[in-house]
Scaffold this motif. Structure first.
Motif, PDB file in Angstrom:
ATOM      1  N   LEU A  79     -33.956  21.530  -0.630  1.00 20.26           N
ATOM      2  CA  LEU A  79     -34.051  20.805   0.504  1.00 20.26           C
ATOM      3  C   LEU A  79     -33.304  19.222  -0.587  1.00 20.26           C
ATOM      4  O   LEU A  79     -32.983  18.124   0.052  1.00 20.26           O
TER       5      LEU A  79
ATOM      6  N   ALA B  18     -30.632  17.573   1.426  1.00 21.18           N
ATOM      7  CA  ALA B  18     -30.951  16.083   1.939  1.00 21.18           C
ATOM      8  C   ALA B  18     -29.224  15.251   1.266  1.00 21.18           C
ATOM      9  O   ALA B  18     -28.813  14.479   1.469  1.00 21.18           O
TER      10      ALA B  18
ATOM     11  N   ILE C  17     -28.220  10.475  12.546  1.00 22.16           N
ATOM     12  CA  ILE C  17     -29.938  11.708  12.049  1.00 22.16           C
ATOM     13  C   ILE C  17     -30.882  12.160  13.607  1.00 22.16           C
ATOM     14  O   ILE C  17     -30.682  13.084  13.879  1.00 22.16           O
ATOM     15  N   ASN C  18     -30.164  10.951  14.516  1.00 20.49           N
ATOM     16  CA  ASN C  18     -30.646  11.075  15.735  1.00 20.49           C
ATOM     17  C   ASN C  18     -30.260  12.354  16.742  1.00 20.49           C
ATOM     18  O   ASN C  18     -31.272  13.060  17.329  1.00 20.49           O
TER      19      ASN C  18
ATOM     20  N   PHE D  85     -30.010  15.858  14.573  1.00 24.19           N
ATOM     21  CA  PHE D  85     -31.851  16.949  15.489  1.00 24.19           C
ATOM     22  C   PHE D  85     -31.851  16.774  16.131  1.00 24.19           C
ATOM     23  O   PHE D  85     -32.762  16.865  17.056  1.00 24.19           O
ATOM     24  N   TYR D  86     -30.873  16.683  16.833  1.00 23.46           N
ATOM     25  CA  TYR D  86     -30.982  16.258  18.731  1.00 23.46           C
ATOM     26  C   TYR D  86     -31.262  17.896  19.245  1.00 23.46           C
ATOM     27  O   TYR D  86     -30.930  19.098  18.460  1.00 23.46           O
ATOM     28  N   GLY D  87     -32.619  18.368  19.117  1.00 25.19           N
ATOM     29  CA  GLY D  87     -32.787  19.505  19.874  1.00 25.19           C
ATOM     30  C   GLY D  87     -33.034  20.899  19.174  1.00 25.19           C
ATOM     31  O   GLY D  87     -32.892  21.946  19.344  1.00 25.19           O
ATOM     32  N   ALA D  88     -33.457  20.706  17.561  1.00 23.11           N
ATOM     33  CA  ALA D  88     -33.445  20.773  16.635  1.00 23.11           C
ATOM     34  C   ALA D  88     -34.843  21.280  16.191  1.00 23.11           C
ATOM     35  O   ALA D  88     -35.805  20.466  16.960  1.00 23.11           O
ATOM     36  N   THR D  89     -35.281  22.865  16.257  1.00 24.85           N
ATOM     37  CA  THR D  89     -37.049  22.783  16.050  1.00 24.85           C
ATOM     38  C   THR D  89     -37.371  23.607  14.631  1.00 24.85           C
ATOM     39  O   THR D  89     -36.407  23.523  14.204  1.00 24.85           O
ATOM     40  N   LEU D  90     -38.343  23.079  13.973  1.00 26.53           N
ATOM     41  CA  LEU D  90     -38.753  23.497  13.087  1.00 26.53           C
ATOM     42  C   LEU D  90     -38.878  24.974  12.614  1.00 26.53           C
ATOM     43  O   LEU D  90     -37.940  24.917  11.157  1.00 26.53           O
TER      44      LEU D  90
ATOM     45  N   PHE E 107     -35.664  24.627  10.603  1.00 27.85           N
ATOM     46  CA  PHE E 107     -35.467  24.031   9.307  1.00 27.85           C
ATOM     47  C   PHE E 107     -36.434  24.615   8.131  1.00 27.85           C
ATOM     48  O   PHE E 107     -35.378  24.551   7.368  1.00 27.85           O
ATOM     49  N   LEU E 108     -37.534  25.819   8.763  1.00 29.45           N
ATOM     50  CA  LEU E 108     -38.446  25.162   7.688  1.00 29.45           C
ATOM     51  C   LEU E 108     -38.172  26.936   7.415  1.00 29.45           C
ATOM     52  O   LEU E 108     -37.695  28.073   5.675  1.00 29.45           O
TER      53      LEU E 108
ATOM     54  N   ILE F 190     -37.651  16.103  12.960  1.00 31.22           N
ATOM     55  CA  ILE F 190     -37.670  17.513  13.923  1.00 31.22           C
ATOM     56  C   ILE F 190     -38.950  17.813  14.867  1.00 31.22           C
ATOM     57  O   ILE F 190     -39.293  17.486  16.029  1.00 31.22           O
TER      58      ILE F 190
ATOM     59  N   HIS G 214     -40.226  16.962  18.916  1.00 32.08           N
ATOM     60  CA  HIS G 214     -41.099  18.059  19.935  1.00 32.08           C
ATOM     61  C   HIS G 214     -42.441  17.498  19.401  1.00 32.08           C
ATOM     62  O   HIS G 214     -43.753  18.346  20.739  1.00 32.08           O
TER      63      HIS G 214
END
Lengths: 280, 397
Positions: A179, A183, A205-206, A209-214, A217-218, B25, B29
């Motif tokens: 992480l 960053a 950032i906007n 992360f457009y269309g990004a899902t968890l 990321f996770l 994120i 959503h």
């Protein structure tokens, strides 16, 4: 190269050291056998560590010491590596996207490449170099100076005291370090872009992360726990089973770093496929 | 810094990064805001995928949760979407969902239109109406049809142009009626000649009219006809009103001479003066005293035809004016006539006509004839009079 190091490091007792060299030229299946032996020994070592680790008493103080060693003390290194990667990816992505007239996709490209690929793998390799070498050398010197034997004699399980906290610290700290790397890479990536043409951080950032899902990321972040397991396990394995004085310490450190890095990359191949299948 | 503090700082920092990432994120959503679900059914979702944007009025307001294939061939594909509660006020039961494309080849998204005012709000899980998606392949099919008809139109235009071409060639070559008209020089010459002839004819007609008028004038003075004109008092009706005024000035006259018509004229229905000496007094007054204006007012008695009486009184006034101008030397432009026809009012001799010569002082103007009975004018009149008086006074001094 790998075969040779594996051969040398698998010998637990000094008596078996001379044997492999004599039979190496006899059978072409020998390197395969050695590799299988190594995996077998690693598996049994892992099992012993797990058994020792899950049963009380727990070594909390040692765990915290190792988490500090693996996590907090690696932070500056990881952040710097991440920052460098952010600059490189930013420059490359900008150059490539400009070719296709898709510069507006730059934030998303940077965010995705850093979070999904570059951040985890760079963290894994950097930590493998620093922590793997440290653990391998420390445990190997304890081994060659017979400190581990002394611990065993004093009815303390060396797997519980030495291996389990180190491996657990690696597993826990690797995602957190990832992480930090993510960053710092995103910050320097944005700063590099903003120096070339105006781009507010908010918009970056906007858009990024457009269309990004968890799911995007996770899983890539927490897959580095597997890297931690690999790094810690291989380093402890080589450190605790080395022999042969100062040379043995050097070999253990080298093997920890080389095999740790190699298996981090190989594990990534499997993990990428696994994550795509499980978290579409 | 102690080891524990350093470790704690590291953990807090990295977990903070994790939280920020999850929040950024998640907010896209709507994981952390209250939402409601809507459903819409389509024959074909044209590649719309779960996770796609849902836009209300072009604003990103939700995501497509999932897309369910029907269980029966006659059913439709159901799109389940999740919208933020903020849209609850604008998305109504008559809102329509449609599948749109960002740009020509961009991502698919679901657009939900605003509802109408007064229509009830949608409930969670309700199904709203939908529009079939506009597919690029359909667009190409339509464009192809359009191109075909365009081609046909172009062919028609080409044909029409060919016809026009042939027509203009024929005209140019002098074939047919229009061609002959356009190309015949003789026709043009004839037209020019005709115009010249017409011009000459008009000139001759003008000369004819002038001679006719002269002949008529001569006839008026011929001994056979001069009696008629003399009795009538005028040769031309224009002379009747040449110096006439419609009404008397507003001011009081400085001097008034009043005669009975029978005193002045040889008969009640004639313009022949009985005796010019009757007017001497008035004529001498006009010569001796400067005046602004004088009006010869003649009225008839109550007998006879009104129209004829009007003309008669006008002619009588003109006759008196002619006599005064002939016999006395004064500025004849100030002497006006006024024939009023039948008039019963102010008549001292009932049943007979009356002749009045009203002499007005300097500065009097015949403004009365333009007066109209509208309020603004009558109000403006005194205001106009004041500067008029101012103009006159320095002259008198």
């Amino acid at each position: 190269m790998i075969g040779a190091t594996v051969t040398e490091s698998t010998g637990i007792t000094p008596a078996s050291a001379g044997k492999p060299a004599a039979t190496a030229s006899v059978s072409p299946l020998r390197p395969i056998m050695i590799a299988l032996e190594w995996f077998g020994n690693l598996g049994s070592f892992f099992w012993q560590v797990v058994q020792a680790g899950v049963t009380p008493p727990y070594e909390w103080r040692e765990l915290i010491r190792q988490m500090d060693e693996v996590g907090a003390r690696s932070l500056s290194l990881v952040v710097m590596a991440g920052a460098a990667i952010g600059v490189v990816v930013s420059l490359e992505a900008r150059y490539s996207l400009a070719h296709f007239g898709a510069k507006s996709l730059f934030p998303a490209t940077l965010v995705y490449s850093v979070i999904e690929i570059m951040g985890p793998i760079i963290t894994g390799l950097v930590v493998s170099g620093r922590v793997g070498a440290g653990i391998g050398a420390e445990l190997a010197s304890m081994k060659v100076t017979e400190q581990i034997d002394a611990i065993e004699v004093s009815a303390v399980n060396p797997y519980r005291l030495l291996a389990a906290p180190r491996i657990l610290a690696c597993i826990v700290m690797l995602p957190l370090l990832t992480l930090a790397a993510d960053a710092s890479a995103l910050l320097t990536g944005w700063a590099t872009q903003a120096m070339v043409e105006p781009l507010s951080f908010h918009q970056f950032i906007n858009d990024g992360f457009y269309g990004a899902t968890l799911n995007a990321f996770l899983p890539p972040t927490f897959k580095t726990a597997v890297y931690g397991l690999i790094i810690g396990l291989i380093a402890c394995f080589h450190g605790m089973r080395t022999h042969g004085g100062a040379a043995g310490v050097g070999r253990a450190a080298t093997n920890s770093v080389v095999l740790g890095s190699l298996f981090v990359i190989l594990a990534d191949v499997v993990l990428v496929k696994f994550i795509l299948a499980v978290f579409p | 810094m102690s080891r524990a503090a350093r470790l704690g700082g590291f953990i807090v920092l990295t977990l903070g990064i994790l939280a920020a990432g999850v929040f950024i994120i998640g907010s896209k959503h709507y994981l952390f805001s209250s939402t409601y679900q809507l459903r819409a059914q389509f024959d074909n979702v044209a590649g719309l995928a779960s996770g796609a944007d849902v836009q209300v009025g072009g604003v990103h307001s939700g995501t497509v949760l999932r897309i369910e294939l029907p269980h029966v061939p006659t059913d439709k594909v159901t799109v389940v979407m999740e919208l933020t509660d903020a849209t609850h006020e604008i998305v109504k039961q008559d809102s329509v969902a449609s599948i749109e494309t960002e740009g020509v080849l961009g991502n698919q998204y679901l657009a939900v239109s605003f509802g109408s005012k007064g229509v009830p709000e949608v409930r969670d899980g309700e199904t709203i109406a939908s529009l079939p998606p506009l597919e690029v392949t359909d667009l190409f099919k339509k464009a192809s049809t359009l191109l075909d008809s365009g081609k046909q139109a172009l062919a028609n235009t080409t044909e029409a142009t060919a016809h026009l071409n042939s027509l203009s060639a024929k005209i140019d070559a002098g074939t047919g009626t229009v061609g002959a008209l356009v190309n015949d020089r003789q026709l043009y010459n004839n037209l020019t000649d005709s115009t010249a002839g017409l011009k000459a004819t008009v000139a001759s007609a003008q000369i004819g009219v002038t001679s006719f008028r002269e002949n008529m004038e001569a006839m008026k003075h011929n001994f056979l006809l001069s009696g008629f004109f003399k009795k009538r008092g005028y040769e031309d009706s224009e002379t009747l009103t040449a110096n006439a005024v419609e009404a008397l000035p507003a001011e009081a006259p400085a001097k008034t001479f009043t005669y009975a018509v029978s005193q002045v004229f040889a008969g009640g229905d004639t313009v022949k003066l009985r005796n010019e000496k009757v007017l001497n007094e008035a004529g001498q007054f006009l010569v001796s005293a400067p005046f602004g204006m004088a009006v010869i007012r003649v009225s008839a008695g109550m007998e006879g035809d009104s129209d004829k009486d009007l003309v008669l009184t006008q002619a009588q006034a003109v006759e008196i004016r002619d006599s005064l101008v002939k016999n006395f030397g004064f500025d004849d432009r100030q002497l006006k006539t006024m024939g009023v026809g039948k008039s019963a009012s102010g008549n001292d001799l009932p049943g007979a006509g009356q002749v009045q010569i009203l002499v007005y002082p300097m500065g009097t103007k015949a403004a009365a004839e333009k007066r109209e009975p509208t309020a603004p004018d009558t109000e403006a009149l005194p205001a106009q009079k004041v500067p008029a008086a101012g103009e006159v006074k320095p002259l008198q001094r």
